[in-house]
Design a protein around this motif. Sequence first.
Motif, short mmCIF file in Angstrom:
data_model
loop_
_atom_site.label_atom_id
_atom_site.label_comp_id
_atom_site.label_asym_id
_atom_site.label_seq_id
_atom_site.Cartn_x
_atom_site.Cartn_y
_atom_site.Cartn_z
N VAL A 154 0.84 -1.20 0.00
CA VAL A 154 0.00 0.00 0.00
C VAL A 154 0.87 1.25 0.00
O VAL A 154 1.76 1.40 0.85
N THR A 155 0.64 2.11 -0.98
CA THR A 155 1.37 3.37 -1.05
C THR A 155 1.05 4.23 0.17
O THR A 155 -0.11 4.41 0.53
N TRP A 156 2.07 4.73 0.82
CA TRP A 156 1.88 5.63 1.96
C TRP A 156 1.37 6.97 1.41
O TRP A 156 2.09 7.71 0.78
N GLY A 157 0.06 7.20 1.63
CA GLY A 157 -0.61 8.33 0.99
C GLY A 157 -1.64 7.87 -0.03
O GLY A 157 -2.29 8.69 -0.66
N THR A 158 -1.75 6.55 -0.22
CA THR A 158 -2.67 5.90 -1.16
C THR A 158 -2.55 6.50 -2.57
O THR A 158 -1.50 6.99 -2.95
N GLY A 159 -3.64 6.42 -3.34
CA GLY A 159 -3.59 6.81 -4.74
C GLY A 159 -3.05 8.21 -5.01
O GLY A 159 -2.22 8.41 -5.92
N PRO A 160 -3.50 9.23 -4.25
CA PRO A 160 -3.00 10.59 -4.53
C PRO A 160 -1.48 10.70 -4.44
O PRO A 160 -0.87 11.45 -5.20
N ALA A 161 -0.86 9.96 -3.51
CA ALA A 161 0.59 10.04 -3.38
C ALA A 161 1.30 9.39 -4.56
O ALA A 161 2.43 9.76 -4.89
N LEU A 162 0.65 8.43 -5.20
CA LEU A 162 1.24 7.80 -6.38
C LEU A 162 1.13 8.71 -7.60
O LEU A 162 2.03 8.76 -8.45
#
Length: 559
Positions: A154-162
């Motif tokens: 899981v990206t730290w910050g979820t989709g917006p961080a990616l």
Amino acid sequence: MPGLNGDADHAGSRIDADVVVIGAGLSGLVAAAHAYAAGKRVAILDQEPSASLGGQAHWSFGGLFMVDTPEQRRLGVKDSAELALSDWLSSAAFDRPEDSLARRWAEAYVHFAAGEKRSWLRSLGVGFFPLVQWAERGGYGPTGHGNSVPRFHVTWGTGPALVKPFAAKVQEGVDAGRVTLHFRHRARALTTTNGRVVGVAGDVLELSTAARGEASSRAVTGHFRARAGAVVVSTGGIGGNHATVRRQWPGAAPAEMLCGVPSSVDGEFLPVVEAEGGALINGDRMWHYPEGIHNYAPVWPRHGIRILPGPSSLWLDAEGNQLPAPLFPGFDSLGALRHITASGHPYSWFVLDRTIALKELGLSGSEQNPDLTGQSVQLLFSRLRPGSDTPIQRFLDRGVDFLQAGSVAQLVSKMNALVGNKLLDADSVESLIRARDLQVASGLGKDPQLAAIRAARRFATDRLMRVAPPHEFLDPAHGPLIAIRLSVLTRKSLGGLQTDLRSRVMDAAGDPIPGLYAAGEAAGFGGGGIHGYRALEGTFLGGCLFSGRAAGRDAASST
């Protein structure tokens, strides 16, 4: 995440660039960022307002399939590219002549996921939650569908961080005068010269203040023509267009479905590319979910959210029959979907208790995970405190699909009332629950679901945050009992425009169409269907990254 600054003159009718990118979702931003970094002038077109920058990636949980990572090794997970590719190919079950390129994409992507993917993203400032999740666990043996080990990072910050680093690179290009943004520009046609795609034509739509995901006007105020040396199609899939989903559904589609993406995810440009000779393949392969619930605060029509379940809930069909092994929650999404739709009913049920609900249930999406999205450790730990105002607790309190009761008879009465029939028999449901509780009390038992639960708890992430200790459902200490109505939720199309490993669109003869590229869901995440029949999860965003990067690089080198 706000929209980019620098939207070009909205009334402009002529656009000139080296590379035109149609669609400002993740794959489009990645392609545009790489073309700009290669020194090219880039124009980005999107039919939605700037508020929708990032497309479906913004709404996502930010899960990424990666192989043999430091995060896995710290948790004692032994993974390898060989094991991952075996899992992928077993799940994909490629069986069509047109799958040859998709298989090559799959092999290349697995090696990317086991190689530079993590270091590349880390170099862009993308971080990862340390507890790797285990999605699509399978259960059909070593050569069957599923992830043999946890791979969902899981990206730290979820989709917006990616999305953020690629949006930032595009903004750099805007500030430098080499990237132009054209929101509310709906592509309607490709333009060609001597067999080469040299641009796009379409409609200029009236300005809109619609928020992200909300329906925007389709009123036409003008027309545009964009001329370029190469065109990248990154227009997404069909999940918001239920008419197309039903037309492509293998067999009879469910009578009712929720929508996991905004209505702007319409797939309307894909037939345009097909009409120009592009091979549009595998339309019957789709990735929809059987665990959808109605959003109590909808943004778009029929707005549904996917439950991310742990393995402990009893999964019943509309008539109260338990789904067969290994169709436990979280093990085989497509298998469960097929089983449920074959029953002739458009819904099914989770039956569980409060202890399981608060320990095991998650919700997909950036907006349903404010702790991870906001990168807040404090909020993350609040999930563990009883009585916290978590997203799951809000659905328990407000969600139309969530029912609670002190007894099985009361619960079944509420379940029948919710769906307006009497298909469920209280005595039969209670008998099933009591039989299950006897298996728990034995300490051993013959129930394969309990065996799967005990096996899952050997993995640290599951033991800490995803799988409740086995206990009796009818023990009042774990009550009240809970039932959740689950609906089919449309989400992803697995087919798309056939592309080679350079993201060039192929024609029916298997030759690349000069000047034309496709990336992301529009390309079946690579090759016209990199996943085959089944996905391993965490591979959709990664497919956008991988195919978008290939498209941007090669489009730049071709102009």
